[in-house]
Every structure is written in C-alpha cells, then in structure tokens.
Design an enzyme around this catalytic site. Structure first.
Site, PDB file in Angstrom:
ATOM      1  N   ASP A 108      76.552  52.137  12.621  1.00 38.47           N
ATOM      2  CA  ASP A 108      75.461  52.833  11.965  1.00 38.47           C
ATOM      3  C   ASP A 108      74.989  51.975  10.801  1.00 38.47           C
ATOM      4  O   ASP A 108      75.650  50.999  10.428  1.00 38.47           O
ATOM      5  CB  ASP A 108      75.940  54.168  11.396  1.00 38.47           C
ATOM      6  CG  ASP A 108      76.208  55.190  12.484  1.00 38.47           C
ATOM      7  OD1 ASP A 108      75.941  54.893  13.651  1.00 38.47           O
ATOM      8  OD2 ASP A 108      76.693  56.278  12.154  1.00 38.47           O
ATOM      9  N   ASP A 129      73.090  53.382   7.285  1.00 38.90           N
ATOM     10  CA  ASP A 129      73.404  54.085   6.036  1.00 38.90           C
ATOM     11  C   ASP A 129      74.803  54.685   6.054  1.00 38.90           C
ATOM     12  O   ASP A 129      75.216  55.287   7.054  1.00 38.90           O
ATOM     13  CB  ASP A 129      72.383  55.203   5.802  1.00 38.90           C
ATOM     14  CG  ASP A 129      71.009  54.664   5.460  1.00 38.90           C
ATOM     15  OD1 ASP A 129      70.614  54.762   4.298  1.00 38.90           O
ATOM     16  OD2 ASP A 129      70.325  54.138   6.370  1.00 38.90           O
ATOM     17  N   ASP A 184      73.870  55.108   1.209  1.00 42.34           N
ATOM     18  CA  ASP A 184      72.728  55.858   1.724  1.00 42.34           C
ATOM     19  C   ASP A 184      71.441  55.442   1.016  1.00 42.34           C
ATOM     20  O   ASP A 184      71.348  55.466  -0.211  1.00 42.34           O
ATOM     21  CB  ASP A 184      72.971  57.357   1.520  1.00 42.34           C
ATOM     22  CG  ASP A 184      71.951  58.210   2.258  1.00 42.34           C
ATOM     23  OD1 ASP A 184      71.403  57.742   3.274  1.00 42.34           O
ATOM     24  OD2 ASP A 184      71.693  59.348   1.814  1.00 42.34           O
ATOM     25  N   THR A 204      70.631  52.360  14.454  1.00 37.61           N
ATOM     26  CA  THR A 204      70.238  53.066  13.246  1.00 37.61           C
ATOM     27  C   THR A 204      69.124  54.062  13.514  1.00 37.61           C
ATOM     28  O   THR A 204      68.323  53.886  14.435  1.00 37.61           O
ATOM     29  CB  THR A 204      69.783  52.060  12.165  1.00 37.61           C
ATOM     30  OG1 THR A 204      69.239  52.760  11.052  1.00 37.61           O
ATOM     31  CG2 THR A 204      68.720  51.116  12.703  1.00 37.61           C
ATOM     32  N   ASP A 227      65.948  64.056   3.881  1.00 33.21           N
ATOM     33  CA  ASP A 227      64.883  64.257   4.862  1.00 33.21           C
ATOM     34  C   ASP A 227      65.509  64.810   6.130  1.00 33.21           C
ATOM     35  O   ASP A 227      66.734  64.863   6.270  1.00 33.21           O
ATOM     36  CB  ASP A 227      64.123  62.948   5.140  1.00 33.21           C
ATOM     37  CG  ASP A 227      65.040  61.814   5.592  1.00 33.21           C
ATOM     38  OD1 ASP A 227      65.979  62.079   6.386  1.00 33.21           O
ATOM     39  OD2 ASP A 227      64.841  60.663   5.171  1.00 33.21           O
ATOM     40  N   LYS A 249      72.198  58.467  19.626  1.00 38.55           N
ATOM     41  CA  LYS A 249      73.025  57.261  19.526  1.00 38.55           C
ATOM     42  C   LYS A 249      73.755  56.921  20.819  1.00 38.55           C
ATOM     43  O   LYS A 249      74.070  55.760  21.065  1.00 38.55           O
ATOM     44  CB  LYS A 249      74.016  57.404  18.374  1.00 38.55           C
ATOM     45  CG  LYS A 249      73.422  56.979  17.046  1.00 38.55           C
ATOM     46  CD  LYS A 249      74.483  56.692  16.024  1.00 38.55           C
ATOM     47  CE  LYS A 249      73.873  56.018  14.803  1.00 38.55           C
ATOM     48  NZ  LYS A 249      72.797  56.790  14.177  1.00 38.55           N
TER      49      LYS A 249
END
Length: 392
Positions: free
Chosen positions: A103, A105, A111, A139, A295, A303
């Site tokens: 991933d 963040d 983050d 991502t 958000d 994923k």
C-alpha cells in the site's frame, strides 16, 4: 512461571498450525470445506502457504517478552505480529518470493505524505530489487498522469534511477497500480518521471474485460447520489470529486477546511456501500468504498484485482510467491478490507458474496502492519529469515 507460559503458548500455536496443515491437505484435494478448521471456523478461506506459528511465536516471544508478562495477556498486536512472522517463514520455506506489493499511505509513508529521499524503507526495497524480486505499489491514489505518482514516490524512484546509473541494479522491476486496480505505470529509467504508462488493455484480467463502461458510470452515478445524500444528512462541509473510475467526497477547500470525524467517514462508507450493494450495477461491477482519513472514495475494483493484475502483468506470478504488505485489514471503512460484492477465489470463476474478507488476501499472502516503521521492521525480518534459511 515464564517458562510454563512459554511452553503452553507454544503448544497452542503448534495445535493451530496442525489444524492449518490439515486444512491445506484438504484444500489440495478440493475438500477444504470438510477440514477440521473449517468446521471450527466456517469463515476460514484459502491458505497459500503453511504458517509456521510455533516457530513464529518463539521468535516474537524473544522480542516482545509475551510469556514474561504477569498481568497483560497476549494482545491483538502480539497475535498480528506473530502471524506476520509465521507468514514470512512460510513464504521463505517454499520460496523464492517473486513479488512484494505495498500500500502507499500508512504503509510506505505517513498518511497524506510522500515517499521522500530519507525514508528508511527505500534501501530495503532496493535490496529486494537487487535480489530480482518484483515490486508493486498498489494504491488508492488514482492519477492518469505519471508526474502525480512521481510527486508521491519521488524518493524511491530517484533512488532506483541512481542505482541503475551506478549499476547496483541492472533491470529493476517496479510497477505502480493506481486507483486500486485502474491505472498501471512501470518504472522506466529513460522516461520522464521514471514512469511510463501501460495501456489498460495490455494488463487487464479477462474478467475485467467484461465490465461494461455504461455499468461503470451507472455505478458511479449511484455512488455519487449516495454521497450527496450523506453530505445533506450529516451537513458535511464537503464537495464531490468525480473521476473516470472513482467518485468521492473531500473537504471544501479554504481556511476553514473541515476535518471529518471517524464516525462521519465510516457512516458515509457504510451508507454508500449498502446502497451500491442493492443497486443493479453494484451486482455487476466490483467496487470498494473506503475511508481515506479525511475523505471517502468509491473505486471501481479493489486491491485484490490490483494485486492479481500485477501478478499477471509480471508473468503470471502465483499467490504463494507473492506478499502484500498493507495497513487496513480491520475496519469496514478500510481499503484492504473487502466491501465489494465480488469475491475472488484463485482458480475459480469470480462469484458474488456478502462475506466480509480482506481483499488482498484473496490474491496472495499478506502481512498486516500498523505504520511505515513496522514495514521497515517487516522487511528486515524477511531478510533475516531469508539469511537464516540460506545458511541452513
């Protein structure tokens, strides 16, 4: 007391390890539904490798002193890190590991931040590249322009380019799959920003080719309507951001930019997910709805599709030769957690499901980390186990 506790904990891990080995034996014969573990834990899925749980516990007990504690029992983090170690050991035993995906963040960087030059994960990734391991970054960031990914990953991309210049790495294999499973870029030493765009038709899975554009846009229309409803209901200071393969809400720009609460974000995720689950396009098109920290976005695919696409593009790498490192495996608002209705089962046709299961785990082995520092520690541990195995 510590010696007795250590022995008992190790015995428990040994017994669970044997249950998993029995499940894998049934799995190889196509009879995993009849395993003892399946009877005890009906939601258990497919295992790509054995898990060396007893050995992993001994390894972690030396570091975390689990058996030596008198008042604090084994914690969630103790178990999580023991499972990570067991998975690494299992991968090393059947090796070699051909692909490691990450991933962005909270896994590679904090983050909302970027992968800068001084990030300690960079030399660990370079070590994997020197060993010939493919690297994938899967991502949620959905950009169609390579320059936007360079902004987020410039420290790593510059380091790889420098390693190529210095002949430390001959042919580095790194791909970036953005929007969960929608935009693929590949490292290219000669390209601007060191990334070249790979046309979707060259890497799409066969199942992805059946997704009709009208269904995709219809699903995003429904999602946008649900998001607007959440904005009105909770009086959020938010605006809609619509992309070609995603839609989400972000805080209204300005000096009074709102910081959404976790409860508002998760409510928005769950409301939108339920509406999409009940919609006609939501039954035809896989999607994921997730809380991005401040958000909420709904992406086409997830994923599991992203990791599977990396595996295919890089030559058909198997799930048992792939490790995905991610941070969001628990919350229903997380993008490593399966909220799409399409379940991926290796070797089978994809089918709809209402079962909640971490998405990336459907495509390969996984390691669950809680911070970029844990990612660094995990890669060091992977190297340590590899050195130990080669020395035996």
């Amino acid at each position: 007391m510590a010696t007795t506790a250590h022995r008992r904990y190790a015995e428990i891990m040994h017994d669970v390890e044997e249950l998993i080995n029995d499940h894998i034996k049934h799995q190889k014969r196509g009879l995993h539904e009849r395993s003892k573990l399946k009877l005890l834990v009906p939601s258990v899925g497919i295992f790509f490798t054995p898990l060396c749980l007893e050995e992993a516990f001994i390894f972690q007990d030396e570091r975390r002193k689990i058996s030596s504690r008198r008042f604090v029992p084994p914690s969630f983090n103790d178990i999580r890190l023991t499972l990570n170690s067991a998975q690494l050991m299992g991968l090393i035993r059947i090796g070699p590991i051909q692909l490691v995906t990450f991933d962005g963040d909270v896994t590679l960087y904090d983050d909302g931040e970027s992968l800068t030059d001084e990030n300690p994960v960079i030399p660990r990734i370079l070590r994997l590249l020197r060993q010939g391991t493919h690297i994938g970054i899967v991502t949620a960031a959905g950009y169609t322009d390579a320059s936007r990914y360079y902004e987020r990953l410039h420290g790593l991309l510059d380091a790889i380019a420098n390693a190529v210049t210095d002949k430390e790495v001959e042919d580095p294999s790194l791909v970036v799959l953005g929007g969960e499973s929608n935009y693929l870029f590949e490292f290219d030493y000669h390209a601007e920003n060191f990334l070249k765009h790979v046309p979707r038709e060259t890497w799409m899975l066969d199942e992805m080719r059946t997704w009709q554009e009208k269904d995709i846009q219809s699903l995003l229309d429904v999602a946008e309507g649900a998001l607007r409803e959440c904005i009105d209901t909770m009086q959020l200071s938010a605006e809609i951001l619509r992309k070609d393969r995603a839609v989400g809400i972000i805080p209204v720009a300005g000096p009074g930019k709102q910081r959404f609460t976790r409860e508002q974000l998760e409510e928005t995720v769950l409301v939108t997910q339920q509406i999409l689950d009940l919609s006609a396009p939501g039954k035809r098109i896989p999607f994921c709805a997730f809380n991005g920290g401040n958000d909420v976005f709904i992406d086409i695919g997830d994923k599991s599709w992203g990791v599977l696409s990396c595996q295919r593009y890089l030559g058909g790498i198997e799930g048992s030769k792939t490790l995905h490192v991610g941070d969001q495996f628990l919350s229903a608002g997380a993008n490593d957690f399966k909220v799409s209705r399409v379940q991926i089962v290796p070797g089978q046709r994809h089918r709809t499901s209402t079962d909640a299961a971490p998405k990336a785990r459907l495509a390969c082995t996984t390691a669950w980390i809680a911070s970029p520092a844990e990612t660094v520690a995990l890669l060091d541990e992977l190297h340590l186990h590899g050195e130990t195995q080669s020395g035996n």
